[in-house]
Design an enzyme around this catalytic site. Structure first.
Site, PDB file in Angstrom:
ATOM      1  N   ASP A   1     -33.021  93.601  70.759  1.00  0.00           N
ATOM      2  CA  ASP A   1     -33.269  93.439  69.328  1.00  0.00           C
ATOM      3  C   ASP A   1     -34.663  93.927  68.961  1.00  0.00           C
ATOM      4  O   ASP A   1     -34.870  94.516  67.907  1.00  0.00           O
ATOM      5  CB  ASP A   1     -33.150  91.962  68.925  1.00  0.00           C
TER       6      ASP A   1
ATOM      7  N   GLU B   1     -36.454  96.253  70.381  1.00  0.00           N
ATOM      8  CA  GLU B   1     -36.510  97.718  70.362  1.00  0.00           C
ATOM      9  C   GLU B   1     -35.886  98.229  69.067  1.00  0.00           C
ATOM     10  O   GLU B   1     -36.409  99.130  68.417  1.00  0.00           O
ATOM     11  CB  GLU B   1     -35.741  98.300  71.555  1.00  0.00           C
TER      12      GLU B   1
ATOM     13  N   SER C   1     -28.117  89.448  54.800  1.00  0.00           N
ATOM     14  CA  SER C   1     -28.913  89.201  56.012  1.00  0.00           C
ATOM     15  C   SER C   1     -30.349  88.952  55.576  1.00  0.00           C
ATOM     16  O   SER C   1     -30.656  88.979  54.385  1.00  0.00           O
ATOM     17  CB  SER C   1     -28.820  90.364  56.986  1.00  0.00           C
ATOM     18  N   LEU C   2     -31.219  88.708  56.526  1.00  0.00           N
ATOM     19  CA  LEU C   2     -32.576  88.295  56.186  1.00  0.00           C
ATOM     20  C   LEU C   2     -33.596  89.327  56.620  1.00  0.00           C
ATOM     21  O   LEU C   2     -33.412  90.010  57.627  1.00  0.00           O
ATOM     22  CB  LEU C   2     -32.906  86.971  56.894  1.00  0.00           C
TER      23      LEU C   2
ATOM     24  N   GLU D   1     -35.030  76.168  59.969  1.00  0.00           N
ATOM     25  CA  GLU D   1     -33.873  75.975  60.850  1.00  0.00           C
ATOM     26  C   GLU D   1     -34.010  76.920  62.027  1.00  0.00           C
ATOM     27  O   GLU D   1     -34.503  78.043  61.856  1.00  0.00           O
ATOM     28  CB  GLU D   1     -32.570  76.318  60.105  1.00  0.00           C
TER      29      GLU D   1
ATOM     30  N   LYS E   1     -33.024  79.746  64.404  1.00  0.00           N
ATOM     31  CA  LYS E   1     -32.141  80.897  64.187  1.00  0.00           C
ATOM     32  C   LYS E   1     -31.290  81.046  65.446  1.00  0.00           C
ATOM     33  O   LYS E   1     -31.786  81.433  66.500  1.00  0.00           O
ATOM     34  CB  LYS E   1     -32.970  82.151  63.936  1.00  0.00           C
TER      35      LYS E   1
ATOM     36  N   ASP F   1     -28.715  82.543  67.960  1.00  0.00           N
ATOM     37  CA  ASP F   1     -28.334  83.912  68.275  1.00  0.00           C
ATOM     38  C   ASP F   1     -26.840  83.958  68.575  1.00  0.00           C
ATOM     39  O   ASP F   1     -26.406  83.801  69.713  1.00  0.00           O
ATOM     40  CB  ASP F   1     -29.146  84.404  69.476  1.00  0.00           C
TER      41      ASP F   1
ATOM     42  N   ARG G   1     -18.841  88.427  59.217  1.00  0.00           N
ATOM     43  CA  ARG G   1     -19.623  88.965  58.122  1.00  0.00           C
ATOM     44  C   ARG G   1     -19.251  90.407  57.800  1.00  0.00           C
ATOM     45  O   ARG G   1     -19.288  90.817  56.649  1.00  0.00           O
ATOM     46  CB  ARG G   1     -21.118  88.905  58.472  1.00  0.00           C
TER      47      ARG G   1
ATOM     48  N   GLU H   1     -23.089  79.914  62.259  1.00  0.00           N
ATOM     49  CA  GLU H   1     -23.243  80.816  63.387  1.00  0.00           C
ATOM     50  C   GLU H   1     -22.341  80.341  64.523  1.00  0.00           C
ATOM     51  O   GLU H   1     -22.469  79.205  64.990  1.00  0.00           O
ATOM     52  CB  GLU H   1     -24.718  80.778  63.833  1.00  0.00           C
TER      53      GLU H   1
ATOM     54  N   TYR I   1     -24.813  76.323  58.348  1.00  0.00           N
ATOM     55  CA  TYR I   1     -26.092  76.241  57.633  1.00  0.00           C
ATOM     56  C   TYR I   1     -26.024  76.598  56.153  1.00  0.00           C
ATOM     57  O   TYR I   1     -27.003  76.440  55.448  1.00  0.00           O
ATOM     58  CB  TYR I   1     -27.158  77.096  58.328  1.00  0.00           C
TER      59      TYR I   1
ATOM     60  N   LYS J   1     -36.302  78.797  54.728  1.00  0.00           N
ATOM     61  CA  LYS J   1     -35.609  78.916  53.438  1.00  0.00           C
ATOM     62  C   LYS J   1     -36.334  78.087  52.400  1.00  0.00           C
ATOM     63  O   LYS J   1     -36.760  76.960  52.694  1.00  0.00           O
ATOM     64  CB  LYS J   1     -34.176  78.388  53.559  1.00  0.00           C
TER      65      LYS J   1
ATOM     66  N   LYS K   1     -39.133  85.989  63.832  1.00  0.00           N
ATOM     67  CA  LYS K   1     -38.639  86.298  65.177  1.00  0.00           C
ATOM     68  C   LYS K   1     -39.685  85.873  66.199  1.00  0.00           C
ATOM     69  O   LYS K   1     -40.855  86.253  66.082  1.00  0.00           O
ATOM     70  CB  LYS K   1     -38.396  87.807  65.308  1.00  0.00           C
TER      71      LYS K   1
ATOM     72  N   CYS L   1     -56.485 111.761  96.609  1.00  0.00           N
ATOM     73  CA  CYS L   1     -57.088 110.579  96.002  1.00  0.00           C
ATOM     74  C   CYS L   1     -57.776 110.958  94.683  1.00  0.00           C
ATOM     75  O   CYS L   1     -58.568 111.900  94.653  1.00  0.00           O
ATOM     76  CB  CYS L   1     -58.110 109.963  96.957  1.00  0.00           C
TER      77      CYS L   1
ATOM     78  N   CYS M   1     -61.808 110.387  95.366  1.00  0.00           N
ATOM     79  CA  CYS M   1     -62.617 111.165  96.309  1.00  0.00           C
ATOM     80  C   CYS M   1     -61.957 112.472  96.745  1.00  0.00           C
ATOM     81  O   CYS M   1     -62.579 113.283  97.430  1.00  0.00           O
ATOM     82  CB  CYS M   1     -62.941 110.317  97.551  1.00  0.00           C
TER      83      CYS M   1
ATOM     84  N   CYS N   1     -55.404 105.994 100.241  1.00  0.00           N
ATOM     85  CA  CYS N   1     -56.550 106.831 100.534  1.00  0.00           C
ATOM     86  C   CYS N   1     -57.191 106.217 101.779  1.00  0.00           C
ATOM     87  O   CYS N   1     -57.530 105.030 101.779  1.00  0.00           O
ATOM     88  CB  CYS N   1     -57.536 106.816  99.368  1.00  0.00           C
TER      89      CYS N   1
ATOM     90  N   CYS O   1     -64.636 106.150 100.320  1.00  0.00           N
ATOM     91  CA  CYS O   1     -64.141 106.553  98.998  1.00  0.00           C
ATOM     92  C   CYS O   1     -64.779 105.686  97.922  1.00  0.00           C
ATOM     93  O   CYS O   1     -64.734 104.452  97.994  1.00  0.00           O
ATOM     94  CB  CYS O   1     -62.614 106.408  98.961  1.00  0.00           C
TER      95      CYS O   1
END
Ligand code: IVH
Length: 482
Positions: A31, A33, A80-81, A109, A111, A113, A132, A166, A218, A282, A306, A400, A403, A418, A423
């Protein structure tokens, strides 16, 4: 790639993820991403409205796909929110309302999942259950919702009403089901949300029944029919009628109480037997809803906070190498800075050559970075959708970086070394180690300062730390040291 191409690319990619998420219930990215990409697109679209595509995911609430289930038109659309990712964004949500001269109270409340659903009752009898869908049109899943034990099928009062909530799967149930699936050579569900979605959309309700789904409700649709004026009263009303509500909601008289609630649940949520990915905040007073208003997609009287993600996507800008005190070479990811769990991360470990090659990590890739607790951030994988076709596979260095000595990789070891005892990289690493918490734990002598002292010839070996007083005035006069 120019801005226009990027907007087109993001639109296409995000729409595919939305299909995976809403239709297949099997998203291939997290989510966070998804949220990061969506935010990027939102920003670009705001700056270049001429390039916004008609099928932009920033315009649509959900995703609707023709399929086996009958369509249900929602009489009140299922919105949706908007999301908030930190306290600042919660305060901005509050300010937008306060600016209208309104002084609301709030309800927080957890959330949950899971999968949003709606349930209609006529004369106190459950007659229709739906998903939905895209917010306007959902799918009729009545037989499947009937298998949810915590959803009442008859009410004590013969009301006509609609209730939203949910549908979720407990973590403990998911574990049992995944054990069974593994035994049957089936792919386990990746998380409770996918499991709930997949189970709700079964054509055979007896399969749904075996999945032991649960529900937390809810939303009471059209509360004015029952003279209900606030969200907190709506929740109490639902409870009296026999609906399951999540027990941890809280009436919050001020926005500061809201922030306290967020802090309180940040860690405590992991103790629950169901997954929560945030807190829904809310406005409590329904009479304020129309005054506060709506955007195309979301109400402005509610927001989803979130919880900080432990995994975030960002761009891998470069791979650098550091020499450890034993000569071990560590590849490091130099990242476009991102916030992970409240801290800014711009560097992460790539562990060793095999780690990078197994994951085919390349400079320029969009990578997932994880930071959990005290652990050093780590790159966990690549998002191949963003791979530049001209990128080159990773090549381990042969010498390396400090060095220039030829590196050695011994048989059955994943690390390069190395082996040059003199070094400079190794010496510096051992000086840093000496001062670190694992060594003498010298307060204030961190990596940056030790490097400065080393490079400016104040310290060349450990004993030099004990003669630094000789340079007292000089060091005090150095900008930044004081
Ligand atoms: S309120 C307009 N309350 O989060 C009101 N939603 O991003 C919208 N969710 O679609 C819903 N727990 O699937 C609300 N206590 C809660 C929730 C909740 C989980 C989900 C729901 C919704 C999404 C919003």
């Amino acid at each position: 790639m120019n801005i226009k191409e990027r907007i087109y690319q993001l639109t296409e990619i995000l729409n595919r993820y939305r299909y995976e998420y809403y239709v297949l219930d099997n998203p291939s990215i997290s989510d966070s991403e998804y949220d990061a990409l969506l935010r990027e697109l939102e920003k670009l679209e705001a700056a270049y409205p001429q390039y916004v595509l008609p099928n932009s995911p920033t315009k649509e609430v959900g995703y609707y796909q023709e399929n086996a289930f009958e369509k249900v038109v929602h009489q009140n659309s299922m919105l949706s929110l908007a999301n908030a990712f930190n306290h600042q964004e919660i305060l901005e949500f509050y300010e937008r309302i306060a600016k209208l001269g309104l002084k609301p109270s709030f309800v927080c409340e957890l959330k949950i999942d899971g999968i949003a659903s709606t349930a209609r009752y006529r004369n106190g009898i459950f007659i229709l259950g739906a998903t939905r869908g895209n917010g306007q049109v959902g799918e009729n899943i009545t037989p499947n919702m009937k298998t949810i034990k915590s959803l009442p099928k008859t009410l004590e009062e013969d009301y006509d009403l609609e209730v939203r909530g949910e549908v979720y799967m407990k973590k403990s149930v998911l574990e049992r089901i995944n054990d069974e699936r593994i035994m049957q050579n089936l792919e386990p569900f990746r998380n409770p949300r996918n499991a709930a979605g997949g189970s709700l959309r079964q054509l055979d309700p007896s399969i749904t029944a075996s999945r032991e789904l649960d529900i937390f409700n809810y939303t009471l649709v059209d509360p004015e029919k029952y003279q209900i004026k606030t969200q907190i009263d709506a929740l109490h009303f639902l409870e009296k009628l026999g609906f399951a509500t999540n027990p941890y909601y809280r009436y919050c008289p001020t926005i500061n109480d809201v922030l306290d609630y967020l802090e309180e649940w940040k860690d405590k949520r992991h103790e629950l037997d169901y997954e929560t990915d945030g807190v829904v905040i809310k406005v409590n007073e329904f009479e304020l809803y129309d005054k506060i208003g709506y955007t195309v997609k979301n109400p402005k009287w509610a927001i989803a906070y979130k919880f900080p993600a432990l995994e975030v996507a960002t761009k891998l800008l470069d791979i650098t190498f550091t020499v450890g005190r034993t000569g071990n070479i560590t590849p490091n990811a130099i990242l476009e800075p991102v916030m992970i769990a409240g801290t800014m991360v711009s560097k992460a470990t790539l562990n060793n050559e095999d780690f990078i090659k197994e994951r085919d990590i390349r400079i320029g890739d969009v990578v997932t970075v994880r930071k959990a607790g005290e652990i050093i951030p780590e790159v966990v994988g690549v998002n191949f959708d963003f791979r530049d076709p001209n990128s080159l596979p990773f090549q381990m260095i042969e010498n390396c970086p400090a060095c220039g000595e030829k590196l050695v990789r011994r048989e059955n070891e994943s690390l390069h070394y190395c082996v040059n005892e003199n070094c400079e990289g190794r010496i510096l690493a051992s000086l840093i180690y000496f001062c670190s918490r694992a060594g003498m734990d010298i307060e204030g002598l961190g990596e940056n300062l030790v490097t400065y002292l080393y490079e400016n010839n104040y310290v060349k070996e450990v004993t030099d730390f004990y003669h630094l007083y000789k340079y007292k005035d000089e060091l005090i006069a150095t900008p930044g040291l004081g």
